[in-house]
Design an enzyme around this catalytic site. Structure first.
Site, PDB file in Angstrom:
ATOM      1  N   GLN A 204     -77.553  -3.653 -50.833  1.00  0.00           N
ATOM      2  CA  GLN A 204     -76.691  -2.787 -51.435  1.00  0.00           C
ATOM      3  C   GLN A 204     -76.213  -3.843 -52.468  1.00  0.00           C
ATOM      4  O   GLN A 204     -75.438  -3.065 -53.288  1.00  0.00           O
ATOM      5  CB  GLN A 204     -76.264  -2.664 -50.029  1.00  0.00           C
ATOM      6  CG  GLN A 204     -74.988  -1.638 -50.286  1.00  0.00           C
ATOM      7  CD  GLN A 204     -75.426  -0.856 -50.467  1.00  0.00           C
ATOM      8  OE1 GLN A 204     -76.943   0.106 -49.051  1.00  0.00           O
ATOM      9  NE2 GLN A 204     -74.788   0.431 -50.512  1.00  0.00           N
ATOM     10  N   HIS A 232     -76.151   2.084 -44.040  1.00  0.00           N
ATOM     11  CA  HIS A 232     -78.129   1.600 -43.953  1.00  0.00           C
ATOM     12  C   HIS A 232     -77.402   0.746 -43.703  1.00  0.00           C
ATOM     13  O   HIS A 232     -79.096   0.406 -43.166  1.00  0.00           O
ATOM     14  CB  HIS A 232     -78.604   2.477 -45.291  1.00  0.00           C
ATOM     15  CG  HIS A 232     -78.732   3.456 -45.646  1.00  0.00           C
ATOM     16  ND1 HIS A 232     -80.057   4.799 -45.009  1.00  0.00           N
ATOM     17  CD2 HIS A 232     -78.324   5.073 -46.569  1.00  0.00           C
ATOM     18  CE1 HIS A 232     -79.952   5.759 -45.318  1.00  0.00           C
ATOM     19  NE2 HIS A 232     -78.851   5.935 -46.470  1.00  0.00           N
ATOM     20  N   GLU A 285     -75.358  15.403 -48.964  1.00  0.00           N
ATOM     21  CA  GLU A 285     -76.071  14.665 -48.941  1.00  0.00           C
ATOM     22  C   GLU A 285     -76.655  15.416 -47.890  1.00  0.00           C
ATOM     23  O   GLU A 285     -76.962  14.860 -46.557  1.00  0.00           O
ATOM     24  CB  GLU A 285     -76.211  13.056 -48.571  1.00  0.00           C
ATOM     25  CG  GLU A 285     -75.322  12.401 -49.710  1.00  0.00           C
ATOM     26  CD  GLU A 285     -75.591  10.952 -49.832  1.00  0.00           C
ATOM     27  OE1 GLU A 285     -76.415   9.967 -48.611  1.00  0.00           O
ATOM     28  OE2 GLU A 285     -75.294  10.403 -50.637  1.00  0.00           O
TER      29      GLU A 285
HETATM   30 ZN   LIG Z   1     -78.179   7.946 -47.281  1.00  0.00          ZN
END
Ligand SMILES: [Zn+2]
Length: 318
Positions: A204, A232, A285
């Site tokens: 990340q 995540h 999303e």
């Molecule tokens: Zn995602």
């Protein structure tokens, strides 16, 4: 005899009149005392109008007490009427309203309560705090709630190629839940594919810094979460797609429709819904799902709230 009788009668009448006067005075006194010590009178003195007083008298004790022990507050009634009003945020609601008042005259109290509850009265990545890891699968991670420094979950397992594009890993409980969901969808002719699972702090960081080096912090923040602020990195989030689709097209697929109906039954919620960008801090999303466990996922879905709002109202223990 006649004289005495008349005298007695006269005295009796006087006595009765005196008694009536005294009783009247006592009653008037009590009524006046009651009036001047009544909550209605006190509220009127503080500055509340008739309509507000009627509302406050019927309101619960905490609201009435607040009104009786503070200066006149035009926001007290409309704020406390909001479904997701939280007392601990009272002063922050007031500050936020003060900031808004310079821009607009009409206050949307529902919006004030929503925004302040999820910290949106502050800019992203300001006023950040460590998320409460005791919440387990219910931890909140967003642009205000941070994972412990360089957090890495312990029960990460590799995902079979059967379920994913490329090499992927995820927390074992989430993997089990996904497999159950995968099989249920498969029975209805739908294939769910994991497109992204657990992402390490290092990964990340790399992604975020690439964006930042190329186009600056503001640009980077609109395209990637900062390290320790990404769902995540919890190992509890999955990006799900199906055959022949990528990213934005996913919302037009049967797989997406199926997830809208059934994801909660397997413990997942759509984490960044359409129209809630200003609350979640993320663009819509259709592919990003967060594992919460079946019970909580169902409660969140039924509430119609984003997880940020749900957490603030029902789970935050601060
Ligand atoms: Zn995602």
């Amino acid at each position: 005899m006649v004289y005495t009788k008349r005298k007695i009668k006269k005295q009796a009448i006087i006595a009765i009149i005196i008694v009536i006067i005294v009783i009247t005075l006592i009653i008037t006194g009590i009524l006046l005392f009651k009036h001047f010590t009544s909550n209605e009178y006190k509220l009127e003195q503080i500055g509340y109008n008739e309509k507000e007083i009627t509302t406050l008298i019927k309101a619960d004790d905490k609201i009435l007490n607040k009104a009786l022990t503070s200066d006149y507050d035009k926001d007290l009634i409309p704020l406390t009427k909001q479904k997701y009003f939280l007392w601990k945020n009272y002063n922050t609601y007031k500050e936020y309203i003060k900031d808004l008042a310079t821009e607009t005259n009409t206050i949307d109290y529902k919006d004030v309560v929503t925004k302040v509850n999820v910290n949106r009265n502050y800019d992203y990545y300001t006023h950040t705090k460590d998320t409460d890891m005791n919440q387990g699968n219910a931890i909140l991670v967003n642009k205000y709630y941070k994972l412990p420094e360089q957090y890495a979950p312990e029960d990460i397992v590799e995902v079979s190629n059967w379920y994913a594009y490329g090499t992927m890993s995820i927390r074992s409980e989430v993997y089990d839940a996904f497999k159950e969901m995968f099989n249920a969808a498969k029975e209805e002719g739908i294939t769910l594919i994991i497109n992204s699972g657990y992402r390490t702090y290092e990964y990340q960081k790399e992604v975020y810094e690439q964006y930042k080096d190329a186009n600056g912090e503001e640009y980077a923040d609109s395209y990637a979460a900062r390290p320790d602020f990404s769902e995540h990195q919890t190992g509890l989030a999955l990006d799900i797609i199906t055959y022949g689709t990528s990213g934005e097209e996913f919302e037009n697929t049967d797989a997406y429709k199926w997830l809208q109906e059934h994801a909660n039954e397997y413990g997942f919620i759509l984490r960044y819904p359409k129209g809630k960008e200003d609350i979640t801090g993320y663009a819509y999303e259709s592919w990003h799902y967060r594992y919460l466990g079946k019970e909580l996922a169902t409660k969140v879905k039924n509430s119609g709230l984003t997880y940020d709002e749900y957490y603030a109202y029902y789970l935050d223990k601060e």
